[in-house]
Write a protein that holds these residues in place. Sequence first.
Motif, mmCIF file in Angstrom:
data_model
loop_
_atom_site.group_PDB
_atom_site.id
_atom_site.type_symbol
_atom_site.label_atom_id
_atom_site.label_comp_id
_atom_site.label_asym_id
_atom_site.label_seq_id
_atom_site.Cartn_x
_atom_site.Cartn_y
_atom_site.Cartn_z
ATOM 1 N N LEU A 44 0.963 -0.795 -0.288
ATOM 2 C CA LEU A 44 0.003 -0.137 -0.533
ATOM 3 C C LEU A 44 0.516 0.879 0.305
ATOM 4 O O LEU A 44 1.433 1.962 1.286
ATOM 5 C CB LEU A 44 -0.720 0.015 1.326
ATOM 6 C CG LEU A 44 -2.203 0.749 1.015
ATOM 7 C CD1 LEU A 44 -3.133 0.429 0.134
ATOM 8 C CD2 LEU A 44 -2.826 0.555 2.593
ATOM 9 N N GLU A 45 1.057 2.503 -1.192
ATOM 10 C CA GLU A 45 2.511 2.760 -1.856
ATOM 11 C C GLU A 45 1.216 4.091 -1.873
ATOM 12 O O GLU A 45 0.424 3.938 -2.166
ATOM 13 C CB GLU A 45 3.158 2.395 -2.045
ATOM 14 C CG GLU A 45 3.418 0.921 -1.797
ATOM 15 C CD GLU A 45 5.341 0.557 -2.191
ATOM 16 O OE1 GLU A 45 5.537 1.190 -3.366
ATOM 17 O OE2 GLU A 45 6.058 -0.764 -1.909
ATOM 18 N N PRO A 46 2.351 5.291 -1.417
ATOM 19 C CA PRO A 46 1.804 7.025 -2.109
ATOM 20 C C PRO A 46 1.274 6.499 -3.588
ATOM 21 O O PRO A 46 1.916 5.556 -3.819
ATOM 22 C CB PRO A 46 2.944 7.819 -1.639
ATOM 23 C CG PRO A 46 3.422 7.325 -0.805
ATOM 24 C CD PRO A 46 3.451 4.705 -0.423
ATOM 25 N N GLY A 381 -15.074 -11.461 14.538
ATOM 26 C CA GLY A 381 -13.648 -12.646 14.464
ATOM 27 C C GLY A 381 -13.038 -13.147 13.273
ATOM 28 O O GLY A 381 -12.032 -13.070 13.497
ATOM 29 N N LEU A 382 -12.817 -12.280 12.666
ATOM 30 C CA LEU A 382 -12.563 -12.238 11.613
ATOM 31 C C LEU A 382 -11.721 -11.216 11.076
ATOM 32 O O LEU A 382 -11.225 -9.318 10.814
ATOM 33 C CB LEU A 382 -13.624 -11.666 9.975
ATOM 34 C CG LEU A 382 -14.148 -13.241 9.440
ATOM 35 C CD1 LEU A 382 -15.417 -12.976 8.321
ATOM 36 C CD2 LEU A 382 -13.967 -14.307 9.385
ATOM 37 N N HIS A 383 -9.901 -11.434 11.413
ATOM 38 C CA HIS A 383 -9.306 -10.583 10.666
ATOM 39 C C HIS A 383 -8.294 -10.286 10.320
ATOM 40 O O HIS A 383 -7.866 -9.309 10.318
ATOM 41 C CB HIS A 383 -7.925 -11.089 12.386
ATOM 42 C CG HIS A 383 -9.188 -11.374 13.943
ATOM 43 N ND1 HIS A 383 -9.360 -10.644 14.730
ATOM 44 C CD2 HIS A 383 -9.340 -12.495 14.091
ATOM 45 C CE1 HIS A 383 -10.170 -11.132 15.345
ATOM 46 N NE2 HIS A 383 -9.993 -12.378 15.642
ATOM 47 N N LYS A 384 -8.904 -10.614 9.123
ATOM 48 C CA LYS A 384 -8.572 -10.373 7.985
ATOM 49 C C LYS A 384 -9.723 -9.516 6.371
ATOM 50 O O LYS A 384 -9.091 -9.924 5.541
ATOM 51 C CB LYS A 384 -7.655 -11.527 6.526
ATOM 52 C CG LYS A 384 -6.198 -12.071 8.163
ATOM 53 C CD LYS A 384 -5.345 -13.036 6.675
ATOM 54 C CE LYS A 384 -4.533 -13.646 7.160
ATOM 55 N NZ LYS A 384 -3.906 -14.651 6.945
ATOM 56 N N LYS A 385 -10.515 -9.522 7.557
ATOM 57 C CA LYS A 385 -11.638 -8.638 6.715
ATOM 58 C C LYS A 385 -11.856 -7.577 6.944
ATOM 59 O O LYS A 385 -11.372 -7.156 8.322
ATOM 60 C CB LYS A 385 -12.320 -9.756 6.280
ATOM 61 C CG LYS A 385 -12.783 -11.150 5.843
ATOM 62 C CD LYS A 385 -12.253 -11.645 4.696
ATOM 63 C CE LYS A 385 -12.409 -12.849 4.415
ATOM 64 N NZ LYS A 385 -12.548 -13.087 2.787
ATOM 65 N N GLY A 386 -12.359 -6.949 6.689
ATOM 66 C CA GLY A 386 -12.884 -5.625 7.087
ATOM 67 C C GLY A 386 -12.229 -3.728 6.552
ATOM 68 O O GLY A 386 -12.681 -2.996 7.160
ATOM 69 N N LYS A 387 -10.974 -4.164 6.143
ATOM 70 C CA LYS A 387 -10.477 -3.272 6.692
ATOM 71 C C LYS A 387 -9.220 -3.820 4.720
ATOM 72 O O LYS A 387 -9.340 -4.839 4.568
ATOM 73 C CB LYS A 387 -8.763 -3.017 7.525
ATOM 74 C CG LYS A 387 -9.656 -2.657 9.148
ATOM 75 C CD LYS A 387 -8.598 -2.697 9.806
ATOM 76 C CE LYS A 387 -9.233 -2.411 11.227
ATOM 77 N NZ LYS A 387 -8.303 -2.040 12.776
ATOM 78 N N ALA A 389 -5.740 -3.034 4.158
ATOM 79 C CA ALA A 389 -4.521 -2.869 4.647
ATOM 80 C C ALA A 389 -3.459 -4.159 4.673
ATOM 81 O O ALA A 389 -3.931 -5.089 4.083
ATOM 82 C CB ALA A 389 -4.950 -3.066 6.170
ATOM 83 N N PRO A 390 -2.060 -4.140 4.895
ATOM 84 C CA PRO A 390 -1.503 -5.662 4.276
ATOM 85 C C PRO A 390 -1.715 -6.613 5.301
ATOM 86 O O PRO A 390 -1.877 -5.557 6.358
ATOM 87 C CB PRO A 390 -0.457 -4.520 4.813
ATOM 88 C CG PRO A 390 -0.063 -2.932 4.086
ATOM 89 C CD PRO A 390 -1.540 -2.698 5.012
#
Length: 463
Positions: A44-46, A381-387, A389-390
């Motif tokens: 996730l870069e400029p 508790g889905l820790h790889k969903k919802g954002k 982000a890397p």
Amino acid sequence: MSSTEDNTTHGAVYDLVFRGQRVLTTAGIVPREVGVRDGVVIALEPFGNNLQGLEVIELADDETLIPGLVDSHVHINEPGRTDWEGFASATRAAAAGGVTTVIDMPLNSIPATTNVAALELKRSVALDQAFVDVGFWGGAIPGNKADLRPLHDDGVFGFKCFLLHSGVDEFPPLDADEMEVDMAELKSFDSIMIVHAEDSRAIDRAPTAEGDHYDKFLASRPRGAENLAIAEVIERARWTGARAHILHLSSSDALPMIASARRDGVRLTVETCPHYLTLMAEEIPNGGTAYKCCPPIREASNRELLWEGLQDGTIDCIVTDHSPSTLDLKDLENGDFAVAWGGVSSLQLGLSLIWSEARHRGIALEQVIKWMSTAPAELVGLHKKGKLAPGYDADFAVFAADDAFVVDVSKLKHKNPITPYDGRALSGVVRRTFLRGQEVDFVTPTGKLLRRGEITVERESLV
């Protein structure tokens, strides 16, 4: 616009790269380039760093790349009532609305998901039909306490109960004492009880809903019934220390006691739904059974207080409670609210409905996505969903926030062409949806079945 770039370019080459001026990250909406590899956000870069990809998607100036929505309250109804809905139609509708993960309720399928055998049957039916990722809630009913831990171990995200008749006989309600016993059981393995909170005694003493007048139906499901049941949930959660979640909050009266309980340390979360935030009792026509749901859509003043509850953090998330049925069950010919099935179909429309209302209130898109993606993912508790982000799954929607459309029920992807939103003008169009970096084409299902702990169910395990 998409283009394929030479993969011999120096530096890292990604499977897919998005470039755009509007990418909704944890830092807000900013110009970014997003690099995806093996279905996961890696970079996730400029904007301007010129990430290289086997496929590059340049976002249009009016498009925002957002994380896919997580809808933790969906009734898919298959197997058993597949004429109401099904995995193929429901997950197509979800994807069309920018929803990339749904958690299926334990009813109105037959059998209900109240034991491991029923869960495995449902998974076997869903496996080849899912266009988005699908997880499952278990059910807590009288007599199945011994099934709760096995269901948990087999990957359900928590357990749903009713405190009054559910509408289907195969999913009977718990009384408050039974709910407390099951909550204590769930506490022993830190699961969560999600509750349809309306008090059966108060409903029994309320006026009849018979007829086509909406005000009679509203009186038949009074706020007091909801408030009483929520008070029971709060106290039983307080006594047991279990996690509890209030489903589809419609009564704004309950907000102060919810806030008070949370200040006391009660482990309580709360959701509400688009129909309570966008519709109002004063505008529902007599005979308008497409609007019938339980608890009911209440008055405009109640709606305003629910929005306040969202903004002050008392309400955690917004999910659809997509609860479809066949047209005949809605009793369209007579419009009798006592007879019609209660449930609103809105799975494809949730984001546009909430965004249309939120923007008029000066609420940013970032906040809407927190309510409809980040918070539901955290709830289950889905820790790889919802954002976006890397390290997170590359589940995205390309959203044109300023575009507009008029709802045409005949063009929606859910199975039965009925919704109270038919003909409604909405802002915000989902133009494309991506699941783990692969665009949903609505032809080939690529969704996975999820277990608690983010273990996916592979085909071999169900053979």
